[in-house]
Design a protein around this motif. Sequence first.
Motif, short mmCIF file in Angstrom:
data_model
loop_
_atom_site.label_atom_id
_atom_site.label_comp_id
_atom_site.label_asym_id
_atom_site.label_seq_id
_atom_site.Cartn_x
_atom_site.Cartn_y
_atom_site.Cartn_z
N GLY A 44 -11.48 0.92 -3.18
CA GLY A 44 -11.32 0.70 -1.75
C GLY A 44 -9.91 0.30 -1.36
O GLY A 44 -9.43 0.64 -0.27
N LYS A 45 -9.24 -0.42 -2.24
CA LYS A 45 -7.89 -0.89 -1.93
C LYS A 45 -6.91 0.25 -1.77
O LYS A 45 -5.89 0.13 -1.10
CB LYS A 45 -7.40 -1.84 -3.03
N ILE A 46 -7.23 1.34 -2.44
CA ILE A 46 -6.35 2.51 -2.29
C ILE A 46 -6.91 3.48 -1.27
O ILE A 46 -6.17 4.13 -0.53
CB ILE A 46 -6.16 3.24 -3.65
N ALA A 47 -8.21 3.56 -1.25
CA ALA A 47 -8.85 4.52 -0.35
C ALA A 47 -8.50 4.23 1.11
O ALA A 47 -8.27 5.16 1.89
CB ALA A 47 -10.36 4.51 -0.55
N GLN A 48 -8.49 2.97 1.49
CA GLN A 48 -8.22 2.66 2.89
C GLN A 48 -6.84 3.08 3.37
O GLN A 48 -6.73 3.78 4.38
CB GLN A 48 -8.48 1.17 3.18
N PRO A 49 -5.77 2.68 2.64
CA PRO A 49 -4.46 3.19 3.06
C PRO A 49 -4.36 4.71 2.99
O PRO A 49 -3.73 5.34 3.83
CB PRO A 49 -3.48 2.52 2.10
N LEU A 50 -5.02 5.25 2.00
CA LEU A 50 -5.01 6.70 1.85
C LEU A 50 -5.65 7.34 3.09
O LEU A 50 -5.17 8.31 3.65
CB LEU A 50 -5.81 7.07 0.59
N SER A 76 0.83 -1.21 0.00
CA SER A 76 0.00 0.00 0.00
C SER A 76 0.86 1.25 0.00
O SER A 76 0.56 2.22 -0.69
CB SER A 76 -0.91 0.01 1.23
N ARG A 77 1.90 1.18 0.78
CA ARG A 77 2.78 2.36 0.86
C ARG A 77 3.40 2.68 -0.49
O ARG A 77 3.55 3.83 -0.87
CB ARG A 77 3.87 2.14 1.91
N SER A 78 3.74 1.67 -1.22
CA SER A 78 4.36 1.91 -2.53
C SER A 78 3.33 2.51 -3.50
O SER A 78 3.65 3.34 -4.34
CB SER A 78 4.98 0.62 -3.09
N ARG A 123 1.48 14.41 4.34
CA ARG A 123 1.00 13.25 5.10
C ARG A 123 1.25 11.95 4.33
O ARG A 123 1.55 10.91 4.93
CB ARG A 123 -0.49 13.41 5.41
N LEU A 124 1.12 12.04 2.99
CA LEU A 124 1.39 10.85 2.18
C LEU A 124 2.87 10.50 2.28
O LEU A 124 3.24 9.33 2.38
CB LEU A 124 0.99 11.09 0.72
N GLN A 125 3.65 11.51 2.24
CA GLN A 125 5.10 11.33 2.35
C GLN A 125 5.44 10.66 3.68
O GLN A 125 6.20 9.69 3.72
CB GLN A 125 5.78 12.72 2.26
N ASP A 126 4.85 11.17 4.75
CA ASP A 126 5.08 10.60 6.08
C ASP A 126 4.74 9.12 6.09
O ASP A 126 5.49 8.29 6.62
CB ASP A 126 4.19 11.29 7.14
#
Length: 468
Positions: free
Chosen positions: A426-432, A389-391, A460-463
Amino acid sequence: MNSPVVTRFAPSPTGFLHIGGARTALFNWLYARGRGGKFLLRIEDTDRARSTPEATAAILSGLTWLGLDWDGEAISQFERADRHAEVAHQMLAQGHAYKCFATQDEIEAFREAARAEGRSTLYQSPWRDADPATHPDAPYVVRVKAARDGETVIEDSVQGRVVFRNDQLDDMVCLRSDGTPTYMLAVVVDDHDMGVTHIIRGDDHLNNAARQAQVYQAMGWPVPQFAHIPLIHGEDGKKLSKRHGALGIEDYQRMGYPSAAIRNYLARLGWSHGDDEFFSDAQATEWFDLGGIGRAPARLDLKKLDHLTAQHFSVLDDAAVLQELRSYLTATDAAPLSETQEEALLRAMPQLKDKAKSFGQILERAHFVLTQRPIQPDEKAGKSLDPVSRSILNELTPHLRNASWERERLETIVGDLAAEHGLGLGKIAQPLRAALAGRTVSPSVFDMMVVLGREETLARLQDAATGG
RNA sequence: GGCCCGUUCGUCUAUCGGUUAGGACGCUAGGUUUUCAACCUAGAAAGAGGGGUUCGACUCCCCUACGGGCUGCCA
């Protein structure tokens, strides 16, 4: 020409303002405000042993929070004791009242005997028609000489025509042996002197109305219009009392309900205007009338209050929500918001307040805007920030850097990226969500991005991408 | 004990002699959906019991049952 409407709320300061009293006050307020009349407040503090200034303060602040403003100063019944005594003596002089020298023990003995014989326990004083020459030099109370023949009729706006046989009425005490007035006398005198035209109160006073009518009659005063409303019961149908689920109005404030929702809910509890459920104060004052009040006691239903609350939050304007949120924080002993936090809150308010069920929930939703970087994700949120997810979040960043910062555009960008990976949104929304809010529950990720702005979002994404 | 008031879905209620007894909350099922919600559709769910009055009673009257209030030198 109709005389202007004057109503009053007359609580006794022996405890907090409970929900039933609040509704009684609301009904009086609505009735007066809807007719260009006056809504007065009187504190019935003639019972010195049980009245406290703390209770008076609690009642006043409860009414204030509820938005029920009264006309003029609150009147202390106790301070009018001289006037009450004056009326008692006038009745005495006119033969409408008499001195009763019976002792408490004698009265008790009378009642016991009456009970044993199955007779009415209403005390019949032997001093009612006694020759003053026979009066002893002893303490006495002043009793009203109530009618014994015929009947007393109360034309009640809620209960209809209620008939009492006069032989069922007792000679109530109006002046105690220490010379202080009783409530039964004081209410009548005060309501008359204050020019009260409509008495809207709990139906536990219905019987008293007949007794009080004796005083009106003796003094030749016009009898106000009565409206005895049923009491509110608890969720189990039992009578509401302090030891049985009765909460002070301030408890509802602490639960996070906005006062507008409480007013709406309370008005609808026991009163109806057709099928209308959700309405504003303006509509309520316009529609409210005594004929719409039901005769059966109602129970509290917090679920319905929740539902109304959600609707009210949705129509309340942002500034008003923030304003009341401040007093919610004070009431719950929470730390006040900083100016920066308030500004941030205001930006997010449309999303925060929509369909919210309490101020507490608004604060929950506001978490993403109230916290600061670096955000510590909670346990669940942390789990959704796995390496994969982070990637993906990392991959998202450059797409956002130059995008026009509008909700629809952001939605498209994230959606496209998800499609590229053959994933659902959803797969991206949740980690986001985890990256932006540090939680798994929050407002829409796109709403958050808009509120946060480009720089904060990217940071925040960077963090999240580099952290952990 | 005496007096007074009340009784429609689980809850709040509409009905003011003629309705397939309506709405709302909640509940159940399905749908929608980026989380929680929200939202959409459908559904289950009521006149306390018994007598009257009436062409016709949830609606008017009486009785019973149940609930509540008052019966204080408390309010």
